[in-house]
Design a protein around this motif. Structure first.
Motif, PDB file in Angstrom:
ATOM      1  N   LEU A  99       2.959  -8.865  14.661  1.00 23.67           N
ATOM      2  CA  LEU A  99       3.904  -7.981  13.967  1.00 23.67           C
ATOM      3  C   LEU A  99       3.357  -7.615  12.590  1.00 23.67           C
ATOM      4  CD1 LEU A  99       7.330  -9.674  14.810  1.00 23.67           C
ATOM      5  CD2 LEU A  99       6.533  -7.453  15.620  1.00 23.67           C
ATOM      6  N   GLY A 100       2.751  -8.608  11.913  1.00 22.53           N
ATOM      7  CA  GLY A 100       2.116  -8.337  10.629  1.00 22.53           C
ATOM      8  C   GLY A 100       0.935  -7.409  10.778  1.00 22.53           C
ATOM      9  N   GLY A 101       0.227  -7.512  11.915  1.00 20.13           N
ATOM     10  CA  GLY A 101      -0.873  -6.602  12.169  1.00 20.13           C
ATOM     11  C   GLY A 101      -0.402  -5.176  12.334  1.00 20.13           C
ATOM     12  N   LEU A 102       0.761  -5.006  12.985  1.00 15.83           N
ATOM     13  CA  LEU A 102       1.323  -3.662  13.129  1.00 15.83           C
ATOM     14  C   LEU A 102       1.725  -3.090  11.780  1.00 15.83           C
ATOM     15  CD1 LEU A 102       3.530  -4.161  16.329  1.00 15.83           C
ATOM     16  CD2 LEU A 102       1.312  -3.016  16.154  1.00 15.83           C
ATOM     17  N   VAL A 103       2.253  -3.951  10.904  1.00 18.34           N
ATOM     18  CA  VAL A 103       2.566  -3.508   9.542  1.00 18.34           C
ATOM     19  C   VAL A 103       1.294  -3.074   8.832  1.00 18.34           C
ATOM     20  CG1 VAL A 103       3.411  -4.260   7.282  1.00 18.34           C
ATOM     21  CG2 VAL A 103       4.632  -4.946   9.359  1.00 18.34           C
ATOM     22  N   GLY A 104       0.216  -3.834   9.038  1.00 18.09           N
ATOM     23  CA  GLY A 104      -1.057  -3.478   8.428  1.00 18.09           C
ATOM     24  C   GLY A 104      -1.553  -2.128   8.908  1.00 18.09           C
ATOM     25  N   ILE A 105      -1.438  -1.880  10.205  1.00 12.22           N
ATOM     26  CA  ILE A 105      -1.856  -0.584  10.754  1.00 12.22           C
ATOM     27  C   ILE A 105      -1.003   0.532  10.170  1.00 12.22           C
ATOM     28  CG2 ILE A 105      -1.961   0.788  12.870  1.00 12.22           C
ATOM     29  CD1 ILE A 105      -2.679  -1.824  14.341  1.00 12.22           C
ATOM     30  N   TRP A 106       0.300   0.288  10.023  1.00 10.73           N
ATOM     31  CA  TRP A 106       1.214   1.282   9.429  1.00 10.73           C
ATOM     32  C   TRP A 106       0.800   1.592   7.993  1.00 10.73           C
ATOM     33  CZ3 TRP A 106       5.591  -0.318   6.043  1.00 10.73           C
ATOM     34  CH2 TRP A 106       6.359   0.760   5.622  1.00 10.73           C
ATOM     35  N   LEU A 107       0.484   0.550   7.227  1.00  9.64           N
ATOM     36  CA  LEU A 107       0.057   0.762   5.844  1.00  9.64           C
ATOM     37  C   LEU A 107      -1.239   1.575   5.783  1.00  9.64           C
ATOM     38  CD1 LEU A 107       0.749  -2.796   4.386  1.00  9.64           C
ATOM     39  CD2 LEU A 107       1.963  -0.709   3.768  1.00  9.64           C
ATOM     40  N   LEU A 108      -2.214   1.195   6.600  1.00 14.94           N
ATOM     41  CA  LEU A 108      -3.498   1.889   6.585  1.00 14.94           C
ATOM     42  C   LEU A 108      -3.346   3.343   7.022  1.00 14.94           C
ATOM     43  CD1 LEU A 108      -5.771  -0.906   8.120  1.00 14.94           C
ATOM     44  CD2 LEU A 108      -5.721  -0.146   5.739  1.00 14.94           C
ATOM     45  N   ALA A 109      -2.558   3.570   8.063  1.00 15.99           N
ATOM     46  CA  ALA A 109      -2.385   4.926   8.576  1.00 15.99           C
ATOM     47  C   ALA A 109      -1.668   5.822   7.582  1.00 15.99           C
ATOM     48  CB  ALA A 109      -1.621   4.888   9.901  1.00 15.99           C
ATOM     49  N   SER A 110      -0.781   5.231   6.776  1.00 17.05           N
ATOM     50  CA  SER A 110       0.021   6.034   5.851  1.00 17.05           C
ATOM     51  C   SER A 110      -0.793   6.597   4.692  1.00 17.05           C
ATOM     52  CB  SER A 110       1.175   5.199   5.293  1.00 17.05           C
ATOM     53  OG  SER A 110       0.700   4.220   4.374  1.00 17.05           O
ATOM     54  N   VAL A 111      -1.957   6.010   4.426  1.00 16.63           N
ATOM     55  CA  VAL A 111      -2.763   6.449   3.285  1.00 16.63           C
ATOM     56  C   VAL A 111      -3.213   7.891   3.452  1.00 16.63           C
ATOM     57  CG1 VAL A 111      -4.935   6.061   2.039  1.00 16.63           C
ATOM     58  CG2 VAL A 111      -3.529   4.120   2.718  1.00 16.63           C
ATOM     59  N   GLY A 112      -3.462   8.297   4.690  1.00 16.35           N
ATOM     60  CA  GLY A 112      -3.950   9.656   4.921  1.00 16.35           C
ATOM     61  C   GLY A 112      -2.874  10.695   5.127  1.00 16.35           C
ATOM     62  N   TYR A 113      -1.599  10.285   5.106  1.00 18.61           N
ATOM     63  CA  TYR A 113      -0.513  11.229   5.388  1.00 18.61           C
ATOM     64  C   TYR A 113       0.574  11.104   4.325  1.00 18.61           C
ATOM     65  CZ  TYR A 113      -2.720  11.553   9.956  1.00 18.61           C
ATOM     66  OH  TYR A 113      -3.626  11.737  10.974  1.00 18.61           O
ATOM     67  N   GLY A 114       0.608  12.027   3.392  1.00 20.30           N
ATOM     68  CA  GLY A 114       1.651  12.035   2.374  1.00 20.30           C
ATOM     69  C   GLY A 114       1.574  10.827   1.471  1.00 20.30           C
ATOM     70  N   ARG A 115       2.733  10.304   1.134  1.00 16.84           N
ATOM     71  CA  ARG A 115       2.798   9.149   0.245  1.00 16.84           C
ATOM     72  C   ARG A 115       2.518   7.869   1.020  1.00 16.84           C
ATOM     73  NH1 ARG A 115       7.763  10.235  -4.028  1.00 16.84           N
ATOM     74  NH2 ARG A 115       7.181  12.379  -4.552  1.00 16.84           N
ATOM     75  N   PRO A 116       1.718   6.955   0.449  1.00  9.48           N
ATOM     76  CA  PRO A 116       1.412   5.708   1.157  1.00  9.48           C
ATOM     77  C   PRO A 116       2.667   4.859   1.345  1.00  9.48           C
ATOM     78  CG  PRO A 116       0.603   5.625  -1.100  1.00  9.48           C
ATOM     79  CD  PRO A 116       1.048   7.031  -0.862  1.00  9.48           C
ATOM     80  N   ALA A 117       2.659   4.086   2.427  1.00  8.31           N
ATOM     81  CA  ALA A 117       3.849   3.315   2.789  1.00  8.31           C
ATOM     82  C   ALA A 117       4.233   2.294   1.741  1.00  8.31           C
ATOM     83  CB  ALA A 117       3.610   2.623   4.134  1.00  8.31           C
ATOM     84  N   LEU A 118       3.274   1.867   0.932  1.00  5.24           N
ATOM     85  CA  LEU A 118       3.588   0.872  -0.090  1.00  5.24           C
ATOM     86  C   LEU A 118       4.599   1.412  -1.099  1.00  5.24           C
ATOM     87  CD1 LEU A 118       2.504  -1.996  -0.207  1.00  5.24           C
ATOM     88  CD2 LEU A 118       1.000  -1.312  -2.067  1.00  5.24           C
ATOM     89  N   MET A 119       4.659   2.717  -1.261  1.00  5.00           N
ATOM     90  CA  MET A 119       5.677   3.300  -2.140  1.00  5.00           C
ATOM     91  C   MET A 119       7.076   3.020  -1.611  1.00  5.00           C
ATOM     92  SD  MET A 119       4.504   6.909  -3.844  1.00  5.00           S
ATOM     93  CE  MET A 119       5.870   6.777  -5.019  1.00  5.00           C
ATOM     94  N   VAL A 120       7.212   3.053  -0.288  1.00  2.65           N
ATOM     95  CA  VAL A 120       8.508   2.745   0.323  1.00  2.65           C
ATOM     96  C   VAL A 120       8.872   1.289   0.071  1.00  2.65           C
ATOM     97  CG1 VAL A 120       9.791   2.675   2.493  1.00  2.65           C
ATOM     98  CG2 VAL A 120       8.124   4.500   2.084  1.00  2.65           C
ATOM     99  N   VAL A 121       7.869   0.405   0.215  1.00  2.00           N
ATOM    100  CA  VAL A 121       8.104  -1.031   0.001  1.00  2.00           C
ATOM    101  C   VAL A 121       8.476  -1.303  -1.451  1.00  2.00           C
ATOM    102  CG1 VAL A 121       7.050  -3.313   0.132  1.00  2.00           C
ATOM    103  CG2 VAL A 121       6.503  -1.580   1.857  1.00  2.00           C
ATOM    104  N   PHE A 122       7.832  -0.591  -2.362  1.00  3.25           N
ATOM    105  CA  PHE A 122       8.042  -0.831  -3.797  1.00  3.25           C
ATOM    106  C   PHE A 122       9.388  -0.313  -4.317  1.00  3.25           C
ATOM    107  CE2 PHE A 122       3.307  -1.024  -5.234  1.00  3.25           C
ATOM    108  CZ  PHE A 122       3.224  -2.278  -4.677  1.00  3.25           C
ATOM    109  N   ARG A 123      10.009   0.606  -3.621  1.00  4.23           N
ATOM    110  CA  ARG A 123      11.184   1.288  -4.169  1.00  4.23           C
ATOM    111  C   ARG A 123      12.270   0.308  -4.604  1.00  4.23           C
ATOM    112  NH1 ARG A 123      14.389   4.423  -2.150  1.00  4.23           N
ATOM    113  NH2 ARG A 123      14.439   6.229  -3.542  1.00  4.23           N
ATOM    114  N   SER A 124      12.569  -0.676  -3.762  1.00  2.00           N
ATOM    115  CA  SER A 124      13.658  -1.608  -4.095  1.00  2.00           C
ATOM    116  C   SER A 124      13.301  -2.453  -5.319  1.00  2.00           C
ATOM    117  CB  SER A 124      13.962  -2.511  -2.895  1.00  2.00           C
ATOM    118  OG  SER A 124      12.816  -3.249  -2.520  1.00  2.00           O
ATOM    119  N   PHE A 125      12.018  -2.823  -5.466  1.00  2.00           N
ATOM    120  CA  PHE A 125      11.601  -3.602  -6.635  1.00  2.00           C
ATOM    121  C   PHE A 125      11.693  -2.766  -7.913  1.00  2.00           C
ATOM    122  CE2 PHE A 125       9.313  -5.498  -3.048  1.00  2.00           C
ATOM    123  CZ  PHE A 125       9.692  -6.821  -3.171  1.00  2.00           C
TER     124      PHE A 125
END
Length: 212
Positions: A99-125
């Motif tokens: 499951l963590g590997g799938l999250v990793g793939i999601w993070l890596l894939a998001s870098v090339g499309y719009g805003r990176p997924a880490l921005m979504v993770v950071f929003r609540s912080f």
């Protein structure tokens, strides 16, 4: 020098110690008492299921991710009971870690499309630290600051690669290591990977002014 442990630190560290340390303590404690590998792995694998159930009861809130993890744990336990093979329990743990590997793939894939997924993770912080106005100002930097965009992409790549590396390591340990060595290696894999990554994250976000 006296180290003061604040309630906030305790609230963060206690679940971590339970999730990482308790299954290992159960496994190696039972092995020291003379139980065979299959029973030791079975009881140690039951620990995460119990902790998930306790958290669901305490919060009185349906957490679908927790339910997913719980269902996978229970399915793995059933399969292991049917096979009676300790290696099956280890492999079940490793595939749950994917499951963590799938999250990793999601993070890596998001870098090339719009805003990176880490921005979504950071929003609540960011919202918790700076409020709604601070969050809007932080997110607005994406359109205005090329260095900000590049920095978040680098961080997303780093966290995505680390998550994927951990998933691959879990599978390798489950399949290749001796059964008695695998639980320790699998439980320590993510802390060993995450500790230097977190240090890099803290230094990088400060130097690149990526914080809210």
């Amino acid at each position: 020098m006296t180290i003061h442990v604040t309630p906030r630190r305790t609230a963060v560290l206690l679940p971590l110690l339970i999730d990482l340390g308790l299954p290992l303590a159960v496994y190696y404690g039972l092995r020291a008492a003379g139980l065979n590998q299959w029973w030791c792995l079975l009881w140690s694998a039951a620990v995460p299921a119990v902790t998930v159930l306790v958290r669901l009861v305490r919060t009185r809130r349906v957490d679908f991710l927790a339910l997913l993890v719980l269902s996978m744990i229970l399915l793995g336990l059933v399969l292991s009971v049917l096979t009676g093979d300790p290696r099956t329990l280890l492999i079940r743990e490793a595939w749950t870690g994917m499951l963590g590997g799938l999250v990793g793939i999601w993070l890596l894939a998001s870098v090339g499309y719009g805003r990176p997924a880490l921005m979504v993770v950071f929003r609540s912080f960011v919202r918790a630290k700076a409020g709604e106005d601070g969050l809007r100002a932080w997110e607005a930097r994406w359109e205005q600051d090329a260095a900000f965009r590049r920095g978040l992409r680098v961080l997303t790549l780093a966290w995505g690669a680390a998550s994927l590396l951990n998933a691959v390591a879990q599978l390798a340990f489950a399949y290749l290591l001796p059964v008695d060595a695998a639980p320790a290696a699998m439980n320590l894999s993510w802390p060993v990977i995450a500790a230097p990554l977190l240090l890099f994250h803290l230094v990088y976000t400060k130097r690149r002014d990526l914080r809210a």
